[in-house]
Design an enzyme around this catalytic site. Structure first.
Site, PDB file in Angstrom:
ATOM      1  N   GLN A  94       1.673 -10.508   2.648  1.00 45.46           N
ATOM      2  CA  GLN A  94       2.512  -9.413   3.152  1.00 45.46           C
ATOM      3  C   GLN A  94       3.061  -9.691   4.541  1.00 45.46           C
ATOM      4  OE1 GLN A  94      -0.296  -6.080   4.866  1.00 45.46           O
ATOM      5  NE2 GLN A  94      -1.255  -6.909   3.006  1.00 45.46           N
ATOM      6  N   HIS A  96       5.273  -7.153   7.806  1.00 40.76           N
ATOM      7  CA  HIS A  96       5.671  -5.813   8.218  1.00 40.76           C
ATOM      8  C   HIS A  96       6.981  -5.876   9.000  1.00 40.76           C
ATOM      9  CE1 HIS A  96       1.616  -4.968   6.984  1.00 40.76           C
ATOM     10  NE2 HIS A  96       1.118  -5.729   7.942  1.00 40.76           N
ATOM     11  N   GLU A 129       0.140  -5.787  14.448  1.00 40.41           N
ATOM     12  CA  GLU A 129      -1.264  -5.420  14.286  1.00 40.41           C
ATOM     13  C   GLU A 129      -2.174  -6.500  14.854  1.00 40.41           C
ATOM     14  OE1 GLU A 129      -1.214  -4.996  10.024  1.00 40.41           O
ATOM     15  OE2 GLU A 129      -1.968  -7.017   9.700  1.00 40.41           O
ATOM     16  N   HIS A 250       1.203 -12.970   6.180  1.00 37.67           N
ATOM     17  CA  HIS A 250      -0.242 -13.119   6.320  1.00 37.67           C
ATOM     18  C   HIS A 250      -0.971 -12.494   5.128  1.00 37.67           C
ATOM     19  CE1 HIS A 250       0.627  -9.119   7.971  1.00 37.67           C
ATOM     20  NE2 HIS A 250      -0.635  -8.779   7.722  1.00 37.67           N
ATOM     21  N   ARG A 269       5.346  -6.702   0.293  1.00 34.96           N
ATOM     22  CA  ARG A 269       4.436  -7.631  -0.373  1.00 34.96           C
ATOM     23  C   ARG A 269       5.201  -8.693  -1.149  1.00 34.96           C
ATOM     24  NH1 ARG A 269       2.677  -2.454  -1.195  1.00 34.96           N
ATOM     25  NH2 ARG A 269       0.727  -1.899  -0.145  1.00 34.96           N
TER      26      ARG A 269
END
Length: 382
Positions: A94, A96, A129, A250, A269
């Site tokens: 995935q 983001h 993140e 990642h 994804r």
């Protein structure tokens, strides 16, 4: 300062026991516990000790709950989300979106129901993140040097992968061509290549080879298994961290950790999952720049460890407590999460006792955090 009750997420890749054991609960018999969310995201807001959902409490008094600086910078919302993450199996491959991509994608999907299975953007926020390991943690994070990837792929001696190695050695094509080529492979074609690659990898004495064998066993015809050959494979020891900027591909493989991110649940994804895969949208947000080492260097200030990141949405501190009180100057709203021992956290407005796996919220106007007891405490803040 008052207790904050998180929301358990029972995703299929979750560990059966990590979160429960940390909290001293009976291990659930049937459902894996993948994450526990501590925050105010509308998908799963936490609940304060007084019974109010955290998002509703912030909405009722944004200045008091967030403080002027965070309110001016981020608006009337908590800008970060803190999680316990327990991976018993690999997460999906995935990435983001960045802030611009998230805003645009959310606008495009405004007419789609917020819970629709085919929706990509459930909010308009970016999602960088960081994860700090509580146990040994295995992960694939960011693209590695294409030439190094090509050399390792050639070492497998799989004829069907010779073209991939050649593409990676082409400075003009490289990852920008290799990734969509792999993700566009038909499942049956993939199965034969993955099987050959896994057999070759099983003869190599390496952790990366073991990852390939494990992924092939779980996803024998998934193109994401072949994409894993292009990623950095890392092992974090407890206390080590990895930071993933928006756009970096990642997949976390196995382990238990504390994760903090911008307050978003936007996930694109590309494989290694039974959930919805949207390869065109994933390719649209990917950053194809290779990163040499995705680990984040820690800064230690006595018993307080932090991991600087190049964004304003979150900061994370780990505090080692050995008895006496420690005063930690933290600006803005914060969430305190105990991961060991028994600690007490206080601010100008009250205090909360935290056993392992329990959290508390402190408003941005409530002064410094004062922590005491013996154990380990994480403090997430803006």
């Amino acid at each position: 300062m008052q207790g904050l009750y998180g929301v358990i997420r029972n995703y299929a890749w979750g560990s059966q026991d990590d979160i429960a054991r940390l909290q001293g609960r009976e291990v659930p018999a049937d459902l894996p516990e993948a994450e526990e969310w501590f925050g105010a995201h509308h998908s799963a807001p936490s609940t304060l000790h007084d019974g109010r959902p955290l998002d509703a409490a912030i909405a009722s008094d944004p200045a008091g709950m967030l403080g002027d600086r965070a309110l001016d910078r981020f608006g009337p919302k908590l800008p970060f989300l803190l999680k316990l993450l327990a991976a018993g199996k690999p997460l999906s491959l995935q990435a983001h979106p960045n802030a611009r991509q998230a805003h645009s994608g959310h606008q495009r999907e405004m007419r789609i129901g917020i819970d629709a299975a085919y929706r990509n953007y459930v909010d308009d926020n970016h999602k960088p993140e960081m994860l700090v390991a509580l146990t040994e943690f295995r992960a694939m994070c960011g693209f590695r040097d294409p030439l190094e990837a090509a050399a390792d792929i050639e070492a497998l001696a799989v004829p069907e992968l010779e073209g991939l190695a050649a593409t990676l050695r082409d400075r003009k094509a490289g990852l920008r061509k290799a990734v969509p080529d792999l993700l566009g492979l038909a499942r049956e074609e993939c199965r034969a290549i993955i099987d050959a690659a896994a057999k070759a990898a099983s003869e190599l004495d390496s952790a990366d080879g073991a990852d390939l064998v494990s992924l092939a066993r779980s996803y024998p015809d998934d193109p994401g298994v072949l994409v894993s050959l292009l990623l950095n494979h890392i092992t974090l020891q407890p206390g080590e961290a990895v930071y993933m900027p928006a756009g970096n591909l990642h997949a976390y493989l196995h382990g238990f950790g504390v994760e903090v991110m911008a307050a978003s649940d936007n996930v694109l994804r590309g494989g290694l999952t039974n959930k919805r895969v949207d390869v065109p949208e994933l390719l649209r947000v990917l950053d194809f720049q290779a990163i040499p080492d995705p680990r984040t260097t820690a800064e230690d200030n006595g018993p307080v460890r932090s991991w600087p990141v190049p964004i304003e949405d979150f900061a994370l501190r780990r505090v080692e407590l050995t008895g006496g009180p420690q005063t930690i100057a933290v600006e803005g709203p914060r969430i305190c999460l105990s991961t060991g021992g028994n600690v007490t956290v206080a601010d100008d407005a009250g205090e909360a006792a935290l056993s392992p796996g329990r959290a508390a919220f402190s408003a941005g106007t409530a002064g410094p955090v004062i922590a005491s007891g013996t154990g380990e405490l994480f403090i997430a803040s803006a």
